[in-house]
Design a protein around this motif. Structure first.
Motif, mmCIF file in Angstrom:
data_model
loop_
_atom_site.group_PDB
_atom_site.id
_atom_site.type_symbol
_atom_site.label_atom_id
_atom_site.label_comp_id
_atom_site.label_asym_id
_atom_site.label_seq_id
_atom_site.Cartn_x
_atom_site.Cartn_y
_atom_site.Cartn_z
ATOM 1 N N GLU A 49 0.802 -1.224 0.000
ATOM 2 C CA GLU A 49 0.000 0.000 0.000
ATOM 3 C C GLU A 49 0.839 1.279 0.000
ATOM 4 O OE1 GLU A 49 -3.198 2.475 2.713
ATOM 5 O OE2 GLU A 49 -2.958 0.335 3.105
ATOM 6 N N PRO A 50 1.803 1.432 0.909
ATOM 7 C CA PRO A 50 2.574 2.687 0.901
ATOM 8 C C PRO A 50 3.420 2.854 -0.358
ATOM 9 C CG PRO A 50 3.525 1.125 2.450
ATOM 10 C CD PRO A 50 2.215 0.552 2.017
ATOM 11 N N ILE A 51 3.838 1.743 -0.968
ATOM 12 C CA ILE A 51 4.643 1.820 -2.191
ATOM 13 C C ILE A 51 3.792 2.336 -3.343
ATOM 14 C CG2 ILE A 51 6.134 0.530 -3.765
ATOM 15 C CD1 ILE A 51 7.058 0.728 -0.769
ATOM 16 N N LEU A 52 2.564 1.853 -3.445
ATOM 17 C CA LEU A 52 1.670 2.312 -4.506
ATOM 18 C C LEU A 52 1.465 3.820 -4.419
ATOM 19 C CD1 LEU A 52 -1.056 -0.508 -4.433
ATOM 20 C CD2 LEU A 52 0.843 -0.254 -6.047
ATOM 21 N N ALA A 53 1.351 4.321 -3.206
ATOM 22 C CA ALA A 53 1.129 5.764 -3.028
ATOM 23 C C ALA A 53 2.398 6.572 -3.281
ATOM 24 C CB ALA A 53 0.616 6.033 -1.616
ATOM 25 N N ALA A 54 3.570 5.964 -3.072
ATOM 26 C CA ALA A 54 4.834 6.710 -3.153
ATOM 27 C C ALA A 54 5.493 6.658 -4.526
ATOM 28 C CB ALA A 54 5.809 6.173 -2.099
ATOM 29 N N HIS A 55 4.994 5.854 -5.443
ATOM 30 C CA HIS A 55 5.615 5.744 -6.770
ATOM 31 C C HIS A 55 5.700 7.112 -7.460
ATOM 32 C CE1 HIS A 55 6.806 1.719 -7.744
ATOM 33 N NE2 HIS A 55 5.633 1.179 -7.466
ATOM 34 N N ASP A 56 6.781 7.325 -8.178
ATOM 35 C CA ASP A 56 7.008 8.560 -8.931
ATOM 36 C C ASP A 56 6.148 8.539 -10.192
ATOM 37 O OD1 ASP A 56 7.923 10.690 -10.411
ATOM 38 O OD2 ASP A 56 10.050 10.306 -10.049
ATOM 39 N N ARG A 57 5.078 9.315 -10.177
ATOM 40 C CA ARG A 57 4.148 9.303 -11.306
ATOM 41 C C ARG A 57 4.712 9.990 -12.548
ATOM 42 N NH1 ARG A 57 2.179 6.419 -7.702
ATOM 43 N NH2 ARG A 57 -0.021 5.842 -7.653
ATOM 44 N N GLU A 58 5.820 10.713 -12.395
ATOM 45 C CA GLU A 58 6.464 11.318 -13.560
ATOM 46 C C GLU A 58 7.245 10.280 -14.374
ATOM 47 O OE1 GLU A 58 6.112 14.520 -14.541
ATOM 48 O OE2 GLU A 58 4.631 14.602 -12.924
ATOM 49 N N LYS A 59 7.632 9.193 -13.712
ATOM 50 C CA LYS A 59 8.460 8.181 -14.375
ATOM 51 C C LYS A 59 7.762 6.836 -14.549
ATOM 52 C CE LYS A 59 12.805 10.145 -12.625
ATOM 53 N NZ LYS A 59 14.012 9.897 -11.791
ATOM 54 N N PHE A 60 6.696 6.617 -13.768
ATOM 55 C CA PHE A 60 6.048 5.306 -13.784
ATOM 56 C C PHE A 60 4.536 5.452 -13.885
ATOM 57 C CE2 PHE A 60 10.090 4.765 -11.704
ATOM 58 C CZ PHE A 60 10.547 3.546 -12.176
ATOM 59 N N GLU A 61 3.929 4.574 -14.661
ATOM 60 C CA GLU A 61 2.485 4.449 -14.706
ATOM 61 C C GLU A 61 2.140 3.104 -14.082
ATOM 62 O OE1 GLU A 61 -1.280 5.080 -17.768
ATOM 63 O OE2 GLU A 61 0.798 5.193 -18.502
ATOM 64 N N ILE A 62 1.323 3.140 -13.028
ATOM 65 C CA ILE A 62 1.102 1.954 -12.203
ATOM 66 C C ILE A 62 -0.270 1.346 -12.494
ATOM 67 C CG2 ILE A 62 1.021 1.064 -9.838
ATOM 68 C CD1 ILE A 62 3.771 2.124 -10.761
ATOM 69 N N PHE A 63 -0.291 0.015 -12.589
ATOM 70 C CA PHE A 63 -1.517 -0.753 -12.771
ATOM 71 C C PHE A 63 -1.584 -1.802 -11.658
ATOM 72 C CE2 PHE A 63 -0.565 1.002 -16.821
ATOM 73 C CZ PHE A 63 -1.711 1.023 -17.597
ATOM 74 N N CYS A 64 -2.798 -2.084 -11.177
ATOM 75 C CA CYS A 64 -2.998 -3.179 -10.228
ATOM 76 C C CYS A 64 -4.025 -4.144 -10.795
ATOM 77 C CB CYS A 64 -3.474 -2.664 -8.874
ATOM 78 S SG CYS A 64 -2.170 -1.936 -7.869
ATOM 79 N N TYR A 65 -3.706 -5.430 -10.745
ATOM 80 C CA TYR A 65 -4.594 -6.490 -11.207
ATOM 81 C C TYR A 65 -4.980 -7.324 -9.986
ATOM 82 C CZ TYR A 65 -2.793 -4.987 -15.707
ATOM 83 O OH TYR A 65 -2.447 -4.229 -16.793
ATOM 84 N N SER A 66 -6.195 -7.108 -9.506
ATOM 85 C CA SER A 66 -6.635 -7.728 -8.260
ATOM 86 C C SER A 66 -7.362 -9.035 -8.516
ATOM 87 C CB SER A 66 -7.564 -6.781 -7.495
ATOM 88 O OG SER A 66 -8.063 -7.404 -6.334
#
Length: 602
Positions: free
Chosen positions: A257-274
């Motif tokens: 959870e804290p990693i998802l919130a802390a990712h650098d959105r300028e360099k990474f686009e994050i996806f979650c597959y639940s």
């Protein structure tokens, strides 16, 4: 669709049409059809029950249970209603109600299949003796070609009870009966991690056999040819996808959870597959921080893999390994150019399509560990995971021994980790420290039969009932954390160390004695204590483990000072520096991608 209720003569056709719509996923129209049937016949059990099932699927849980319970009450002898209601209770972890439903199915339809379902739920609830009894009965009632699942359920119950040899024997038999059942095979591999004296090369080979076998069954997807070129452009974001069934208040969820919130959105686009329909407050927080949220729990592996490929994921990260509800069959299809496994499982996946495993040099020292993985080990510079403090927790209390006049040892770990050998060593510590006590707390101890079994097992190892306190789970997190204020010294199980429980203990000022093993599962404590700057809490062997615990118990002023300083020590350590950890993780992803582009170029 006609809005008037269907006439009585058309009820059967209307029910069949509602079922067809329901099966096709046309939920709104199917719901309307079921309701029309009930307008004509308010006591129509089939419409009543399947409307309840549909409402569950569309997350209208409160109304769903109204219809489900009405159907069961009006038609108490229809075993399918009890069985399906049990499945729903099982999906929301309501063990008592699920067990009651399955017991009724056994009464109404005493088949091998109903015994098998009851055995699994009893095991999940910690009622292990009954679980073993019903699993054995299911095996007797079913032909050999249908015994794989009850043998798997028997293996689960036996492993939870610490009877690992017999558990592994049943898993092997189940695998031989159903060689394409990845779920059973994963349970077998997971159980190998609990062995007290592991044959590491053998365990590696067993994982590799899994990967090689299922790779021969599963066709790989072609990697999207646009992925490498598109992301190679300067300034392009890397697309990282996380796959997990544990995006909720689970141990894995707490770490990610804290990693998802802390990712650098300028360099990474994050996806979650639940891979889990379960939603709690932690899930909602994660969903709020990840705009690209995908549900794959109802999707076949091939469809989920194609979704990931369509999303043009660059790096796909597995957070489950061989634990429950994993989707390793997606990773075998290779929907992303780079694939990695992290935090959910303490060993290799064995998959030839898994490129990396994220770890650190404390948990997996260079050398032997590298040869025991099908993945390339990519070691993060400090720790392999990061802990976020709970939103609410009590203050660290004074050392309990100063008030009680005795030292209290404790462990709140999963019961499966507390093997007979662990019990013997912990009782040896009690004998070294006069007047001391041992407090154990875990979900399984909510069950009277398992509590009795645990007490008897500890007494066989030389304890007296007066030395042991067994605590049931608490209702609230605050109550749970406050229980640490009853503990002076924490004891880490071995070979399967604690992870979240150790961090919780440290947060509450309770130091933890750990034993250094040879592989990741038995070196998590080494990683945590090393990153905390407490190498003196790491034992090289069992004798030193007992010595460290006894030495700590013999110096209460030093122990009190350590307790008072532990929360701040943890807070300022790499174990809780979420921004720094996330940057290290992102650097690892960039290294993976650079290696991939280099391989593509050659």
């Amino acid at each position: 669709m006609n809005s008037t209720p269907p006439p009585d003569s058309n009820l059967a056709a209307a029910v069949a049409e509602a079922h067809r719509l329901h099966a096709q996923g046309n939920y709104d129209v199917a719901e309307s059809q079921y309701r029309k049937i009930l307008e004509t016949d308010p006591n129509h059990g089939e419409a009543m029950f399947y409307l309840g099932m549909l409402l569950c699927q569309t997350n209208k849980i409160t109304e769903a249970f109204v219809f489900l319970k009405q159907a069961v009450a009006k038609y108490p002898d229809v075993y399918q209603y009890h069985y399906n209601l049990g499945l729903i209770y099982e999906s929301i972890d309501n063990y008592p109600e699920a067990i009651a439903c399955y017991r009724r199915t056994v009464e109404l339809e005493p088949s091998g299949h109903t015994h098998c379902s009851l055995a699994k739920q009893l095991a999940d609830a910690g009622q292990l003796d009954e679980a073993i009894e019903f699993a054995r009965e299911a095996i007797k009632r079913l032909p050999p070609n249908a015994q794989a699942i009850p043998r798997n359920n028997l293996g689960i119950a036996l492993s939870l009870k610490g009877e690992l040899d017999e558990a592994l024997e049943n898993y092997r038999t189940a695998i031989s009966m159903d060689i394409e059942n990845a779920y059973v095979h994963s349970n077998y591999l997971l159980t190998l991690n609990y062995l007290g004296h592991p044959d590491l090369p053998m365990i590696f080979q067993e994982h590799k056999k899994f990967g090689d076998k299922f790779a021969s069954f599963v066709p790989r997807l072609y990697v999207n040819p646009l992925a490498a070129g598109a992301r190679a452009e300067a300034g392009s974001k890397l697309r990282v996808g996380y796959v997990s069934p544990d995006f909720y208040g689970h141990a894995v969820g707490q770490f990610i959870e804290p990693i998802l919130a802390a990712h650098d959105r300028e360099k990474f686009e994050i996806f979650c597959y639940s891979n889990n329909p379960r939603v709690d407050e932690a899930t909602k927080r994660m969903q709020a921080s990840v705009p690209n949220w995908r549900m794959i729990d109802t999707l076949p592996d091939e469809d989920a893999a194609k979704m990931i490929q369509h999303d043009r994921i660059d790096i796909l990260v597995d957070l489950a390994g061989h634990t429950a509800l994993n989707r390793l069959m997606i990773f075998l299809r290779k929907p992303a150019p780079v694939q990695a496994t992290w935090i959910g499982y303490p060993n290799t996946t064995g998959l030839p399509t898994m490129d990396y495993r994220l770890t650190d040099a404390f948990a997996d020292p260079p050398g032997e560990a590298d040869a025991l993985h099908t993945e390339k080990l990519l070691r993060l510079p400090e720790c392999f995971s990061c802990f976020k403090a709970p939103a609410q927790s009590p203050d660290v209390g004074a050392l309990p021994a100063l008030k009680n006049g005795r030292v209290t040892f404790g462990s709140f770990n999963n019961f499966a980790k507390i093997t007979p050998e662990v019990m013997k060593v912990w009782i040896a510590i009690l004998k070294r420290v006069p007047g001391s006590r041992l407090v154990l707390k875990n979900r399984s101890l909510d069950n009277p039969s398992l509590k009795k079994f645990t007490m008897e097992a500890l007494c066989k190892c030389g304890a007296t009932p007066e030395q042991i306190e067994l605590l049931s789970p608490n209702i609230s997190p605050m109550e749970h954390f406050d229980c640490y204020n009853r503990i002076d010294i924490g004891l880490d199980p071995f070979p399967y160390n604690g992870t979240t429980t150790t961090c919780d203990s440290l947060w509450m000022g309770v130091p933890v004695v750990t034993l250094a093993g040879r592989n990741h599962v038995s070196r998590v404590g080494v990683s945590q204590m090393s990153n905390l700057g407490l190498p003196e809490m790491i034992a090289k062997d069992l004798d030193e483990y007992v010595d460290i615990a006894a030495r700590l118990a013999g110096d209460l002023p030093k122990l009190a000072a350590l307790r008072a300083s532990l929360r701040e020590r943890l807070r300022t350590s790499p174990l809780m520096d979420i921004p720094r950890f996330t940057r290290n993780l992102e650097q690892a992803y960039q290294t993976m991608w650079k290696n991939h582009l280099g391989a593509v170029a050659t």
